[in-house]
Design an enzyme around this catalytic site. Structure first.
Site, PDB file in Angstrom:
ATOM      1  N   GLU A 121       0.827  -1.216   0.000  1.00  0.00           N
ATOM      2  CA  GLU A 121       0.000   0.000   0.000  1.00  0.00           C
ATOM      3  C   GLU A 121       0.861   1.266   0.000  1.00  0.00           C
ATOM      4  O   GLU A 121       0.538   2.260  -0.658  1.00  0.00           O
ATOM      5  CB  GLU A 121      -0.917  -0.003   1.225  1.00  0.00           C
ATOM      6  CG  GLU A 121      -1.939   1.096   1.245  1.00  0.00           C
ATOM      7  CD  GLU A 121      -2.871   1.040   0.039  1.00  0.00           C
ATOM      8  OE1 GLU A 121      -3.659   0.108  -0.068  1.00  0.00           O
ATOM      9  OE2 GLU A 121      -2.774   1.956  -0.809  1.00  0.00           O
ATOM     10  N   GLY A 179      13.413  20.690   2.846  1.00  0.00           N
ATOM     11  CA  GLY A 179      13.366  19.228   2.989  1.00  0.00           C
ATOM     12  C   GLY A 179      12.318  18.557   2.109  1.00  0.00           C
ATOM     13  O   GLY A 179      12.060  17.369   2.257  1.00  0.00           O
ATOM     14  N   LYS A 197       5.185   4.567  -9.897  1.00  0.00           N
ATOM     15  CA  LYS A 197       3.871   4.482  -9.250  1.00  0.00           C
ATOM     16  C   LYS A 197       2.756   4.236 -10.261  1.00  0.00           C
ATOM     17  O   LYS A 197       1.860   3.427 -10.005  1.00  0.00           O
ATOM     18  CB  LYS A 197       3.611   5.763  -8.446  1.00  0.00           C
ATOM     19  CG  LYS A 197       4.561   5.911  -7.253  1.00  0.00           C
ATOM     20  CD  LYS A 197       4.461   7.307  -6.663  1.00  0.00           C
ATOM     21  CE  LYS A 197       5.373   7.499  -5.479  1.00  0.00           C
ATOM     22  NZ  LYS A 197       5.495   8.915  -5.085  1.00  0.00           N
ATOM     23  N   GLY A 295       6.078  11.040   3.699  1.00  0.00           N
ATOM     24  CA  GLY A 295       6.277  11.434   5.100  1.00  0.00           C
ATOM     25  C   GLY A 295       6.223  10.225   6.004  1.00  0.00           C
ATOM     26  O   GLY A 295       5.568   9.217   5.688  1.00  0.00           O
TER      27      GLY A 295
HETATM   28  N1  LIG Z   1      10.053   8.834   2.518  1.00  0.00           N
HETATM   29  C1  LIG Z   1       8.777   8.711   2.192  1.00  0.00           C
HETATM   30  O1  LIG Z   1       7.947   9.550   2.534  1.00  0.00           O
HETATM   31  C2  LIG Z   1       8.316   7.497   1.411  1.00  0.00           C
HETATM   32  C3  LIG Z   1       6.944   7.399   1.050  1.00  0.00           C
HETATM   33  C4  LIG Z   1       6.492   6.268   0.387  1.00  0.00           C
HETATM   34  C5  LIG Z   1       7.406   5.276   0.053  1.00  0.00           C
HETATM   35  N2  LIG Z   1       8.736   5.418   0.388  1.00  0.00           N
HETATM   36  C6  LIG Z   1       9.651   4.339   0.035  1.00  0.00           C
HETATM   37  O2  LIG Z   1      10.105   3.753   1.268  1.00  0.00           O
HETATM   38  C7  LIG Z   1      11.433   3.295   1.113  1.00  0.00           C
HETATM   39  C8  LIG Z   1      12.317   3.944   2.185  1.00  0.00           C
HETATM   40  O3  LIG Z   1      12.293   5.340   2.026  1.00  0.00           O
HETATM   41  P1  LIG Z   1      12.899   6.311   3.151  1.00  0.00           P
HETATM   42  O4  LIG Z   1      12.518   7.682   2.742  1.00  0.00           O
HETATM   43  O5  LIG Z   1      12.547   5.838   4.497  1.00  0.00           O
HETATM   44  O6  LIG Z   1      14.455   6.112   2.887  1.00  0.00           O
HETATM   45  P2  LIG Z   1      15.669   6.573   3.830  1.00  0.00           P
HETATM   46  O7  LIG Z   1      15.219   7.591   4.809  1.00  0.00           O
HETATM   47  O8  LIG Z   1      16.800   6.887   2.930  1.00  0.00           O
HETATM   48  O9  LIG Z   1      16.012   5.240   4.661  1.00  0.00           O
HETATM   49  C9  LIG Z   1      16.556   4.104   4.045  1.00  0.00           C
HETATM   50  C10 LIG Z   1      16.937   3.142   5.150  1.00  0.00           C
HETATM   51  O10 LIG Z   1      17.386   1.931   4.575  1.00  0.00           O
HETATM   52  C11 LIG Z   1      18.633   1.571   5.143  1.00  0.00           C
HETATM   53  N3  LIG Z   1      19.385   0.823   4.131  1.00  0.00           N
HETATM   54  C12 LIG Z   1      19.853   1.270   2.952  1.00  0.00           C
HETATM   55  N4  LIG Z   1      20.498   0.271   2.315  1.00  0.00           N
HETATM   56  C13 LIG Z   1      20.419  -0.810   3.123  1.00  0.00           C
HETATM   57  C14 LIG Z   1      20.919  -2.131   3.047  1.00  0.00           C
HETATM   58  N5  LIG Z   1      21.630  -2.557   2.004  1.00  0.00           N
HETATM   59  N6  LIG Z   1      20.669  -2.992   4.073  1.00  0.00           N
HETATM   60  C15 LIG Z   1      19.952  -2.579   5.151  1.00  0.00           C
HETATM   61  N7  LIG Z   1      19.460  -1.321   5.283  1.00  0.00           N
HETATM   62  C16 LIG Z   1      19.698  -0.464   4.285  1.00  0.00           C
HETATM   63  C17 LIG Z   1      19.284   2.874   5.533  1.00  0.00           C
HETATM   64  O11 LIG Z   1      20.259   2.615   6.554  1.00  0.00           O
HETATM   65  P3  LIG Z   1      21.032   3.805   7.329  1.00  0.00           P
HETATM   66  O12 LIG Z   1      19.993   4.392   8.242  1.00  0.00           O
HETATM   67  O13 LIG Z   1      22.122   3.117   8.061  1.00  0.00           O
HETATM   68  O14 LIG Z   1      21.503   4.753   6.258  1.00  0.00           O
HETATM   69  C18 LIG Z   1      18.081   3.649   6.046  1.00  0.00           C
HETATM   70  O15 LIG Z   1      17.812   3.315   7.387  1.00  0.00           O
HETATM   71  C19 LIG Z   1      11.819   3.602  -0.328  1.00  0.00           C
HETATM   72  O16 LIG Z   1      11.534   2.491  -1.137  1.00  0.00           O
HETATM   73  C20 LIG Z   1      10.903   4.747  -0.697  1.00  0.00           C
HETATM   74  O17 LIG Z   1      10.661   4.838  -2.080  1.00  0.00           O
HETATM   75  C21 LIG Z   1       9.190   6.502   1.062  1.00  0.00           C
END
Ligand SMILES: NC(=O)c1ccc[n+]([C@@H]2O[C@H](COP(=O)([O-])OP(=O)(O)OC[C@H]3O[C@@H](n4cnc5c(N)ncnc54)[C@H](OP(=O)(O)O)[C@@H]3O)[C@@H](O)[C@H]2O)c1
Length: 423
Positions: A121, A179, A197, A295
C-alpha cells in the site's frame, strides 16, 4: 491476534515511522531491524540498539520472523534479499515502488509459488489507501482511467512556481532547503518516481502487466516561469500528471509528463506536497483519493495497515488473501506517445515580423491540427515575439511533425515548450 514477529529492513524516514507506530501494537514484536550503517546515531528514545544489524539476511533467514517489512528502497541488494525472504516463506510488506515497478513480476511469481503475500500500500501515494481499494472493494469494476498527481516534491515545486512566479531553479532550491526535495532530485523532477507508481497502479487497475521501460516520461525541469504565467492567463495551472488509460482494442496508454490542467479540474486544486488520484471505473464512476503522499507518519499508516490486514488474515486462515495476490499473466499492449491524442500548449519564439502567425496557422492546418487559441505574448529586445498556441485534440505524431516543419520556417526561431493540456 497471535503475536506476530517481524523484521524491518531500513530504518530511515519510513522505517522509524513504522517503528514508532508499532509501539502501540503489543501483539507485534520487532525481532530485528537492518540498516546500512550500524554506527549511525539514531535519535529514538529508549531504543534497544541490539535490535540493529547491518546484515538484512539475519532477518530473512531468521526462522522466527513471519513478516519482513522492507522500507530500505532501491533494487540492489533489496531484490535478492526479498527473494530469499520469499523462498523462506516470509510474507512481505514493502514501500518500494522502484523494486515493484522493475522486478514486481518475478517477485509476485515467486510469492505465489511459495504461498506468501506481498502487500505494498505504501509504495503508491504514501498514506492514501489506493492499492487495497482497487484490489478489494473496487474489484467489481472495469477501471478505464487513472489521472493522478503522485509526487509531492514536483507538486510542491510547481505550486511555488505558480504562487510566487519563481523560476524552476529557485523553487527547487527552496524545496531542498525545506526538505521537500533531495540533494539529488533527479528521481522526482525527471518523473522516475511517478513512472514507478503509475506502472504499479496501471498494472493492478487494468489487470495487465505494464512495462516500466515503455512508459513515456518527461519531468518538470523544462517548465519555465513564462510557461506558468501563460498557463495562468489561459486559465490553467501546470502539474506533473501520471496517466493510465485503456484506449481502443484494449491497448493501454501509460505516461508521465507535465500538463496544463484547467483551473476548474480537481487535480488543479491539489497543492504543495499533496497527492491525488482520480480513477474512472464502471460501474462506480469517478472517484478521487487525496492526501499525504509521503512522510514518516502517513507512509507508516499504510505499512502498518498492510501488516495488520496480513496479521488478521493469517489468524483467520492459513490461505493468502485472494485479492492480495498479483497474478497478472497478460502483458499490456502499451501505445507509443506518437499515437496518443491530446490538446497541446505550444510556446513559440518567432521573429516579430508580419506573417509569423499565418505561418503557424498554415503549418498546423497542413498537419491536421486545429488551433483553439493563439496569442502573442509581447516582444523581446531581439525583435522576436513569444507566441502561445493551444490546439484542439490532435495526434501527437502530427504535432511533432508540425513542430519540425515550423522550425524549418525562417520566421520561427525556437519552440520554447510543448506541453499537453487537460480540461
Ligand atoms: N520517505 C517517504 O515519505 C516514502 C513514502 C512512500 C514510500 N517510500 C519508500 O520507502 C522506502 C524507504 O524510504 P525512506 O525515505 O525511508 O528512505 P531513507 O530515509 O533513505 O532510509 C533508508 C533506510 O534503509 C537503510 N538501508 C539502505 N540500504 C540498506 C541495506 N543494504 N541494508 C539494510 N538497510 C539499508 C538505511 O540505513 P542507514 O539508516 O544506516 O543509512 C536507512 O535506514 C523507499 O523504497 C521509498 O521509495 C518513502
Amino acid at each position: 491476534m497471535k503475536a506476530l514477529k517481524v523484521g524491518i529492513i531500513g530504518f530511515g524516514t519510513v522505517g522509524t515511522g513504522v517503528y514508532n507506530v508499532l509501539q502501540d501494537f503489543k501483539d507485534i514484536e520487532i525481532k530485528k531491524i537492518a540498516v546500512k550503517n550500524i554506527n549511525k546515531k539514531r535519535n529514538i528514545e529508549n531504543f534497544d540498539e541490539t535490535l540493529l544489524t547491518d546484515n538484512p539476511y539475519e532477518i530473512v533467514n531468521n526462522p522466527e520472523i513471519g513478516v519482513v517489512i522492507e522500507v530500505a528502497g532501491g533494487v540492489n541488494p533489496t531484490y535478492d534479499v526479498l527473494k530469499t525472504a520469499i523462498q523462506n516463506k516470509k510474507h512481505i510488506v514493502t514501500a518500494n515502488k522502484e523494486l515493484l515497478a522493475k522486478e514486481g513480476s518475478e517477485l509476485f511469481r515467486l510469492a505465489k509459488e511459495n504461498g506468501v503475500i506481498i502487500l505494498y500500500e505504501a509504495a503508491v501515494a504514501g498514506g492514501i489507501p489506493i492499492i487495497m481499494p482497487i484490489k478489494t472493494i473496487l474489484c467489481a469494476n472495469k477501471i478505464t482511467k487513472i489521472a493522478a498527481i503522485l509526487n509531492g516534491t514536483t507538486n510542491y515545486i510547481l505550486t511555488k512556481m505558480g504562487e510566487k512566479e519563481l523560476s524552476y531553479d529557485v523553487a527547487l532550491k527552496q524545496a531542498q532547503e525545506l526538505g521537500y526535495a533531495e540533494t539529488d532530485p533527479t528521481g522526482d523532477v525527471e518523473g522516475f518516481d511517478t513512472a514507478y507508481k503509475i506502472a504499479i497502479l496501471s498494472t493492478i487497475s487494468f489487470n495487465k502487466k505494464v512495462n516500466i521501460n515503455k512508459i513515456y516520461r518527461e519531468g518538470i525541469t523544462k517548465i519555465t516561469a513564462q510557461d506558468i504565467k501563460a498557463a495562468k492567463e489561459l486559465g490553467y495551472t501546470i502539474k506533473l500528471i501520471a496517466l493510465g488509460q485503456v484506449v481502443e482494442d484494449g491497448k493501454v496508454d501509460v505516461r508521465v509528463h507535465p500538463m496544463l490542467v484547467a483551473k476548474k479540474h480537481l487535480l488543479a486544486k491539489v497543492k504543495n506536497a499533496t497527492n491525488s488520484i482520480m480513477l474512472t471505473g464502471k460501474p462506480v464512476g469517478e472517484l478521487v483519493f487525496t492526501g499525504a503522499g509521503a512522510g514518516a507518519e502517513p507512509t507508516a499508516s499504510s505499512v502498518v495497515g498492510d501488516l495488520l490486514v496480513l496479521a488478521s488474515e493469517l489468524e483467520a486462515s492459513n490461505h493468502p488473501l485472494p485479492q492480495a495476490i498479483c497474478n497478472h499473466t497478460e502483458i499490456a499492449d502499451q501505445i507509443d506517445i506518437g499515437d496518443t491524442f491530446n490538446e497541446y500548449y505550444i510556446a513559440i519564439n518567432a521573429s516579430n515580423n508580419p506573417g509569423a502567425i499565418g505561418v503557424i496557422g498554415t503549418i498546423c492546418g497542413k498537419n491536421n491540427i486545429n488551433i483553439s487559441t493563439i496569442m502573442q505574448k509581447g516582444t523581446k529586445d531581439d525583435n522576436t515575439a513569444e507566441i502561445v498556441v493551444i490546439t484542439e485534440r490532435s495526434k501527437e505524431s502530427d504535432v511533432q511533425n508540425a513542430l519540425q516543419e515550423l522550425l524549418k520556417s525562417e520566421c520561427i526561431k525556437k519552440i520554447d515548450n510543448l506541453l499537453r493540456v487537460m480540461n
